[in-house]
Design an enzyme around this catalytic site. Structure first.
Site, PDB file in Angstrom:
ATOM      1  N   GLU A 265       0.906  -1.068   0.026  1.00 30.01           N
ATOM      2  CA  GLU A 265      -0.089   0.073  -0.153  1.00 30.01           C
ATOM      3  C   GLU A 265       0.804   1.055   0.051  1.00 30.01           C
ATOM      4  OE1 GLU A 265      -1.831   3.029   0.137  1.00 30.01           O
ATOM      5  OE2 GLU A 265      -2.063   2.671   2.428  1.00 30.01           O
ATOM      6  N   CYS A 299      -3.085   7.923   2.980  1.00 28.75           N
ATOM      7  CA  CYS A 299      -2.665   7.428   1.670  1.00 28.75           C
ATOM      8  C   CYS A 299      -3.890   7.974   0.852  1.00 28.75           C
ATOM      9  CB  CYS A 299      -2.711   6.030   2.141  1.00 28.75           C
ATOM     10  SG  CYS A 299      -1.434   5.628   3.144  1.00 28.75           S
TER      11      CYS A 299
END
Length: 511
Positions: A265, A299
């Site tokens: 990720e 993110c």
């Protein structure tokens, strides 16, 4: 230690002025001492004695010893252990959330929200443990059946980032644990206290159930010292890594060289597309929360705003007013109810912000609002910033992990999709539109190429029920919901002959 004494919740969480930073059933640590710093003040909160390579080996020995017992316990009983971990977090939600706020820097509401995410994913994993199952498939041969079986991988390594120091651990560990794996967790070295506190919750549950600590081990320390040890270890069948694309590329190369698995990720660079038919009253809060929330350190933070030319001036004017109000009175102490923007996590992030602003200006960007570091304050504070810039400026292709929002206009929907997709990252994206043709194009193969493809909701704040992850330089792999559990298990295809003959597939006769 004055800062430590200010916060009684530290003691309630088992955090001391100096803490052991490794766990394998006992608490220990043989490495250097690291200081944990409050990003809002620059003051040292507490210290953690980190781990060494020898300490890592000690954790792996404990995992090896615990593996058989944990695998054979069964998924439903493993799910009950995860349920208990969630309940323990629920009982300490306020204190754990406050620790996230103190050490990471996100505002108090977001800190508690992160712990709620831990609780939610434990609840979800508890349910999933009863539904893990393979397919029963027809065979082309008489009196044969084909069955899929799913079994634990063995050992899993979890390496998490500073921005969600508790939640990303839970996304991985709750699912991996119900799948029957043992694990080693290395949290970000700048949020060691959250790592220790979360591990204490897990350890108490294991101990209360008379289970070995090797099921869920933990080691604090520098990524340079311990990161490659995890990546290179063939006993670690899966590495889940959250962090930068640059480091993620190294993780992928090292782990796949030994044929291990990864869940990566990495970078985001997420966009909101505001179409001509967009409800501006709906899109505005999504923009502001997406770009400003967690001081732009999610993110999924909104980095780019792509606006139809007919509503561009109105949308940008409203965004500017919202930012001006935030800059005027809502940047500050993350424990203050009025605050919407806390500090950046580190001084290095402040430099990234300043260097980014300088590069933006060099590449023709125009600062519409913000653009300044707040050096007159203690801590790592900057102004959330809106920049008007061409979509093809080189800086736009780079994710700056700070609260800088690029705004740009488009004419046709095809152009908007092209702008959305032209960056190398592919985590989250969002379209605001009332046009069904645009909506279904956006979610189709002709639309957004991100892993998260939203409509009339922002890029940030993903729910745990869906699989979380992205494409391209975001790394691939999925965490949390949907069928993400499959990544933590190995699949077996089992053909069963329950007859008295031995027919061969494809009708072959071998006589």
């Amino acid at each position: 230690m004055a800062t430590y004494d200010k916060y009684p919740f530290l003691k309630r969480l088992g955090i001391e002025a100096e803490n052991a930073g490794c766990y394998d059933g006992s608490w220990f640590g043989s490495g250097p001492v690291m200081e944990s710093v409050n990003p809002a003040t620059g003051e040292v909160i507490a210290r953690v004695k980190t781990g060494t390579r020898d300490d890592y080996e000690r954790c792996l020995r404990a995992m090896d010893a615990a593996r058989g017992e944990w695998e054979m316990l069964g998924a439903v009983k493993r799910g009950d252990i995860v349920r208990q971990i969630g309940e323990a977090c629920r009982a300490q939600k306020k204190d754990l959330g406050n620790l996230v706020t103190l050490e990471m820097g996100k505002i108090e509401k977001e800190g508690e929200g992160e712990v709620q995410e831990v609780i939610d994913v434990c609840d979800m994993a508890t349910g999933i443990c009863r539904t893990i199952g393979g397919q029963y498939l027809p065979s082309e041969r008489r009196e044969h059946s084909i069955i899929e079986t799913w079994n634990p991988l063995g050992h899993v390594g979890i390496i998490t980032a500073f921005n969600f120091p508790a939640a990303v651990f839970a996304w991985n560990s709750a699912i991996s644990l119900i799948c029957g794996n043992c694990q080693i967790w290395k949290g970000a070295s700048s949020t060691n206290l959250v790592t220790v506190a979360m591990q204490r919750v897990v350890a108490k549950v294991l101990e209360a159930n008379h289970l070995p600590g090797g099921i869920a081990t933990m080691i604090c320390g520098s990524g340079r010292v311990l990161g490659d040890v995890i990546l290179e270890d063939p006993r670690i069948r899966l590495v889940s890594f959250t962090g930068s694309t640059e480091v993620g590329r190294h993780v992928s190369e090292v782990v796949h060289r030994r044929f291990g698995r990864t869940i990566l990720e990495l970078g985001g660079n997420n966009a909101i597309v505001a179409a001509e038919s967009a409800d501006i009253d709906l899109v505005l809060p999504a923009i502001v929360f997406g770009a400003v929330g967690t001081a732009g350190q999610r993110c999924t933070s909104t980095r780019r705003l792509i606006v139809h030319e007919k509503i561009y001036d109105d949308v940008v004017a409203r965004v500017k007013r919202a930012y001006e109000n935030i800059i005027k009175s809502r940047i500050g102490n993350p424990f203050d109810d009025n605050t919407l923007v806390g500090p950046l996590h580190t001084k290095a992030a402040v430099k990234e912000y300043e260097d980014g602003i300088a590069t933006i200006v060099k590449q023709g960007g125009k600062i519409l609002v913000g653009g300044k570091s707040l050096h007159d304050r203690q801590g790592n504070f900057v102004e959330p910033t809106v920049v008007e810039i061409n979509h093809d400026a080189p800086i736009v292709r780079t994710e700056l992990f700070v609260p800088i929002l690029y705004v740009m206009k488009y004419k046709t929907f095809a152009e908007a999709v092209k702008i959305n997709n032209e960056v190398p990252q592919g985590l989250s994206s969002s379209l605001f539109s009332r046009c069904m043709q645009e909506v279904f194009t956006w979610t189709s193969c002709a639309g957004s190429d991100a892993g998260i493809v939203n409509v009339n909701t922002g890029t940030s704040g993903a729910e745990i029920g869906g699989a979380f992850g992205g494409e391209k330089e975001t790394g691939g792999g999925r965490e949390s919901g949907s069928d993400s559990w499959k990544q933590y298990m190995r699949r077996g295809t089992c053909t069963v002959n329950y007859g008295n003959a031995m027919p061969l597939a494809q009708g072959i006769s071998f006589v």
